[in-house]
Design an enzyme around this catalytic site. Structure first.
Site, PDB file in Angstrom:
ATOM      1  N   GLY A 279       0.820  -1.351  -0.128  1.00  0.00           N
ATOM      2  CA  GLY A 279      -0.020  -0.219   0.040  1.00  0.00           C
ATOM      3  C   GLY A 279       0.712   1.247   0.053  1.00  0.00           C
ATOM      4  CB  SER A 280       0.205   4.633   1.600  1.00  0.00           C
ATOM      5  OG  SER A 280      -1.223   4.119   1.337  1.00  0.00           O
ATOM      6  CB  VAL A 281       4.781   1.527   2.479  1.00  0.00           C
ATOM      7  CG1 VAL A 281       6.107   1.286   2.427  1.00  0.00           C
ATOM      8  CG2 VAL A 281       4.091   1.073   3.895  1.00  0.00           C
ATOM      9  CG  HIS A 692      -4.418   4.366   0.092  1.00  0.00           C
ATOM     10  ND1 HIS A 692      -4.733   5.753  -0.065  1.00  0.00           N
ATOM     11  CD2 HIS A 692      -3.631   3.928   0.980  1.00  0.00           C
ATOM     12  CE1 HIS A 692      -3.691   6.352   0.776  1.00  0.00           C
ATOM     13  NE2 HIS A 692      -3.189   5.359   1.386  1.00  0.00           N
TER      14      HIS A 692
END
Lengths: 699, 387
Positions: A279-281, A692
């Site tokens: 994900g957003s990492v 998200h």
């Protein structure tokens, strides 16, 4: 008569000459066979120790009882009688023992790995043909600690998993064979008459792992896994300068002493074998790439479309609607739309090759077995939507170790280091046989870009960012949340979550990178909420263990009026400056330009106040503790030419609940007094949870 | 005081003392490890053998001063004592290795069959001398000796101690032969005795097995052939120069009876062919000088006694060495003066004391004779002859 006698003596002499001086292969062979024996010396398996020399795996001698049935027969012993005397000591049926004692041949195990007092008692019985020998047993004195990293050995002493497997030949050592003399009772003797007792040993491993950090990591991870009812979890703590692994925890834990009692799935080291969409990492790495490529700057502004962005035939959503954000803010609030627009400037091929450069889609090459390379599909096979999903970390699988290595590169000024966990291989006499030197795989981004990124990621920890729960109190930190959806393999739909918090600390002079990921948490799934506290606990322990000075100490030692070309706050013990020495502006400046005018710091914490004054070329005098109550100069005053800044703190009157548990991410920090003073352009409600939602279904 | 009486045969004395010294040394080397296992004391056999050697040598010095003619008087009481002791052995003797041969005597054990040897020698010498006139008759010259010696031997045989029985039987023949018995009688006796010996020999299962073992030890190398093979291996391992004193390996529980019956094999291993030659040379000297002394004895009793003693020692040594090298079946005989064993050593040295006395008397006689003849020429007033 004397003649007869002389004849007899001559006969004896002749016979003696024939026996002694004439070559006789039959006699020579018989002599060799009975007097010489080959003794196998089984080496003691080497130890595994942590970076401070604390034992993580050792081999201990355990007595075992065996018999020489043929000897028993030769000496006229009675198997039934011998068995009857052994049975009560060994707690085995006499009939079984008698059967074993009647077996043909010279060797049969009667009981393996018996208690020492039992072995002694059996030796004292002096039963014919019954002997006791020492075998080695592998022990892991810390139980589950680093269980999956260490792995374990099978009953035959061969390493089956983890370091035990990877370094099996090293640890095992060489079996030695010696020809020794043997006496008529088949006991081995050396020419001096002493039994062979020399011990052979395998090499020892000294790891980069730190037992205390590992313990803290496992502890915090286990608590989080329990609390959020996660399926599993992992923590990696890495030395950002070298790529050395300081801790590598997997939940649920596995005790290698009793590995057979655990399900096979718990044997695996999650940090390097678990592929997941993080994900957003990944936004941090995408934005770093875009900055390095020069397609954006931190101040480049993008229209975030108020939360819904038509991308091809799909629509990308943000969890909260945003208007125009600059890149710094996009990272801070973790906007999918903004990140997608950044990715569009790079293009699919560039995104793919940048990700490759960060080390995704290929094993890191750590010295542990079973590493997965993750999945990064070639850009030519991408659908148009894949550019967007890759930008915010879906559709690309990574490992915790890859994230830790990439994160370390951001933290250390742009150098991707090859992770390693074995610092040294030492021979039994203590001399170093092999030493692992830090290896730079490649430079990914320039020191300047890295410095910019550090500042931007530090912003994530600020009020309004997604990482407030991960703050370290006494240390500055930078990080990124990640809350990814995960396909339920049974339904083929995105139903589960993978929650992460990754980051490094301290910001000024990064020492450790920490990756925390929980797989399938059920009670909550925001990365900041689920994984942030683990980051916080592990980070504090790691920095304390590494003797990194806490913030107040560092500030107290700030040099006065230093032009500060680089960070002024590097503690003297830190090697970081040398490592990142190419003038990257590593430290406190942290990517943000120093303010031109004195900001309004009232109500801010000490840490926050200092962060916001970072780069100001003036002496900072501190008084008291708590929140800022007085400041000089006053807000709005020009800082140019000011030689000293005075900040006074006092305990806040109303107890503020900045870390009130369970308060959800967005709301609690808002109540903090500092929120009002936050310079970010985002409104107070913007505590992005970093969640998200994938739009539609991807192939 | 002069330990050695004047006029004794010094070569004889030297060879015997050398054998005793070698024996004490080898008993320690060969038996130390066994002693440590058996008694928890490496020195166990050494200390005792050294003590026996001291007692034996002292006894030898004393005996050498006693005119051997004195034993004539004690012949029959001694025979009686031996018979009583042998009966006592049968009644309440102690056993070792399947044979009952010893009488407990405080911390030591007396082996009466060792005492029987000198006593029977004295008896035979005395009796054969006394019956010298009628020696050629069977009834007087042979039969009484057969009865007396046979009775004693029967007691020894049932212990059983076949080796000693055979040795004494052989001495009986040898002394009767020397005393002048008709060879015809001896041959006839042999014709009767040999089958008897054969049946005794082959009658007992364990003896027959030992016989077979000697013939082909490899046939049962872990059983009856084991000891002989180990003995051969000792010689082979030692080679020409030996492994060095104390460095033998066969005594490490491979070679049974290493410090007793098979000590010659340990000598072969540790001192090599050179040590073997030394032992052979010492026994050769002993027998040659002993026989020479006997032949110069002043009377028939001395001649017979000296011959018997010499022959007894020589025969036993040859038997032992023949057994150890595998040329004769295993009989359980020790190597005189060398093997561990108190009775054997003490009585053996006592017999050598007798021999030394004979040699002293012989040398004095020859010296006297020589001096007399010289005196007749030069000195008219010779000293009177002693004894």
């Amino acid at each position: 008569m004397l003649g007869l006698f002389a004849l007899a003596l001559a006969a004896v002499l002749g016979r003696a000459v024939w026996l002694s001086a004439v070559p006789n292969e039959q006699l020579s062979a018989a002599l060799r066979r009975q007097q010489q024996a080959t003794v196998k010396l089984n080496p003691r398996r080497g130890r595994i120790q942590d970076r401070a020399g604390r034992d993580l795996a050792v081999s201990v001698t355990v007595p075992s009882v065996f018999a020489d049935p043929q000897f028993l027969v030769e000496t006229g012993g009675d198997p039934v009688d011998v068995a009857a005397r052994l049975a009560p000591l060994l707690d085995l049926p006499a009939a079984d023992l008698a059967k074993a004692l009647r077996a043909p041949g010279r060797f049969v195990w009667l009981a393996r790995q018996v208690p020492t007092d039992v072995a002694t008692a059996i030796e004292e019985l002096r039963l014919p043909g019954v002997r006791v020998t020492d075998e080695f047993e592998r022990r892991y004195p810390n139980g589950t600690l680093a269980g999956q990293v260490l792995g374990f050995t099978g009953t035959d002493g061969a390493g089956l998993e983890g370091l035990e497997k990877r370094f099996d030949s090293r640890l095992r050592g060489r079996e030695e064979r010696h020809t020794v003399l043997r006496d008529g009772k088949r006991r081995n003797i050396t020419p001096e008459g002493v039994a062979v007792t020399r011990e052979v040993q395998g090499d020892d491993l000294v790891l980069t792992l730190d037992r205390n950090i590992q313990f803290a990591a496992e502890q915090a991870l286990a608590e989080a896994v329990t609390k959020w009812e996660a399926r599993a979890g992992l923590v990696v703590v890495m030395d950002v300068q070298t790529g050395a692994v300081l801790a590598q925890a997997t939940a649920p834990p596995m005790d290698p002493n009793y590995f057979a009692r655990y399900d096979r799935s718990t044997w695996r080291d999650m940090s390097l074998s678990f592929n997941y969409e993080s994900g957003s990492v990944l936004k941090a790495f995408l934005i770093s790439s875009a900055l390095e490529a020069g397609v954006v700057t931190p101040d480049t502004r993008f229209d975030c479309e108020l939360g819904a962005y038509r991308f091809g035939r799909r629509t990308i959503h943000d969890s909260h609607p945003y208007g125009v954000l600059d890149v710094r803010e996009i990272l801070k609030v973790s906007s999918n739309i903004g990140t997608t627009k950044v990715a569009e400037r790079l293009g699919a091929e560039a995104v793919w090759s940048w990700y490759r450069a960060w080390g995704f889609g290929q094993p890191t090459g750590i010295d542990l077995p079973g590493e997965s390379g993750g999945i990064l599909r070639h850009w030519k096979s991408w659908y148009p939507i894949d550019l967007a999903t890759h930008a915010f970390g879906q559709g690309v699988s990574v490992t915790g170790l890859q994230i830790a290595a990439a994160l370390s590169a951001v933290a250390n000024g742009g150098r991707l280091m090859r992770p390693y966990i074995v610092q040294e291989v030492r021979s039994p006499d203590g001399s170093v046989v092999e030493r692992t030197e830090p290896t730079e795989v490649r430079r990914v981004i320039s020191p300047g870009t890295a410095a910019e990124m550090r500042g931007m990621m530090a912003g994530v920890m600020e009020e309004g960012g997604t990482g407030t729960l991960a703050r370290l109190d006494d240390y500055t930190a930078a990080g990124k949340t990640g809350t990814a959806q995960k396909v339920n393999p049974e339904t083929g739909r995105y139903q589960f979550w993978v929650s992460s918090f990754v980051g490094f600390a301290p910001v000024e002079d990064p020492r450790v990178a920490i990756v925390v990921t929980l797989d399938e948490p059920r009670r909550h799934h925001y990365g900041g909420t689920v994984a942030g506290p683990v980051f916080r606990a592990v980070g504090r322990q790691a920095l304390t263990t590494l003797d990194v000075d806490p913030l107040p100490d560092r500030m107290a030692r700030l040099p006065v009026n230093t032009p500060a070309p680089a960070g002024p706050a590097a503690p003297p013990s830190s090697p970081a400056l040398a490592g990142a020495g190419s003038g990257s502006g590593t430290a406190a400046a942290a990517g943000e330009l120093p303010p031109a005018v004195m900001p309004d710091l009232r109500g801010a914490s000490l840490r926050e106040a200092l962060r916001r004054l970072a780069g100001v070329q003036a002496r900072i005098d501190l008084e008291g503790s708590g929140v800022l109550t007085e400041q000089h100069p006053a807000p709005g005053a020009r800082l140019a030419g000011i030689s000293s800044v005075r900040l006074a703190f006092a305990p806040p009157a109303p107890p503020p609940p900045p870390s009130a548990p369970g308060g959800g991410l967005g709301s609690a920090p808002v109540a903090a007094p500092g929120a009002a003073a936050a310079p970010a352009a985002t409104p107070g409600r913007v505590g992005s949870p970093g969640a998200h939602r994938r739009e539609g279904d991807l192939p | 005081m002069n330990l050695v009486p004047r006029g004794v045969d010094r070569a004889l004395l030297l060879s015997v003392v050398s054998l005793v010294v070698l024996g004490v040394t080898m008993v320690y080397s060969a038996g130390g490890i066994y002693a440590a296992d058996l008694h928890g004391d490496r020195l166990f056999f050494l200390q005792r053998q050294a003590l026996f050697a001291g007692v034996g040598l002292a006894g030898m010095a004393v005996v050498a001063r006693i005119p051997y003619q004195a034993y004539r008087r004690w012949t029959y009481p001694a025979l009686g004592l031996v018979a009583v002791l042998l009966l006592a052995v049968l009644a309440f003797g102690t056993s070792a290795g399947g044979a009952t041969r010893w009488l407990p005597l405080g911390p030591f054990q007396l082996q009466p069959s060792e005492l029987a040897k000198p006593v029977l020698l004295v008896y035979l010498a005395y009796s054969l001398e006394k019956k010298q006139e009628l020696i050629e008759t069977f009834a007087v010259g042979i039969l009484p000796h057969l009865v007396v010696v046979g009775t004693i031997l029967a007691l020894i045989l049932v212990e059983p101690d076949f080796g000693t029985t055979m040795t004494i039987a052989a001495i009986l023949f040898a002394m009767m032969f020397v005393a002048g018995t008709r060879p015809r009688h001896l041959l006839a006796l042999g014709a009767v005795g040999a089958p008897a010996a054969y049946f005794v020999l082959m009658g007992a299962e364990y003896r027959r097995k030992r016989m077979m073992a000697f013939w082909d030890p490899w046939a049962d190398r872990e059983g009856t052939g084991y000891q002989l093979i180990q003995s051969w291996l000792s010689f082979h391992g030692g080679g020409v120069t030996g492994l060095g004193l104390g460095n033998g390996l066969q005594k490490l529980h491979f070679l049974p009876a290493a410090h007793t019956d098979f000590i010659f094999a340990v000598i072969g291993e540790e001192l090599g062919l050179a040590g073997v030659a030394l032992v052979l040379g010492l026994f050769g000297t002993l027998v040659y000088r002993g026989a020479r002394c006997a032949s110069f004895a002043p009377d028939l009793f001395g001649r017979l006694l000296g011959t018997g003693i010499t022959f007894m020692i020589g025969l036993q040594a040859c038997f032992n060495m023949g057994v150890v090298t595998g040329m004769l079946p295993t009989k359980g005989l020790t190597l005189p003066f060398v093997s561990y064993g108190g009775s054997s050593l003490v009585f053996g040295l006592a017999m050598v004391g007798v021999l030394l006395n004979i040699s002293a008397q012989a040398s004095r006689r020859s010296a006297t004779t020589k001096r007399e003849s010289e005196a007749r020429a030069d000195h008219p007033d010779p000293e009177p002859v002693g004894a």
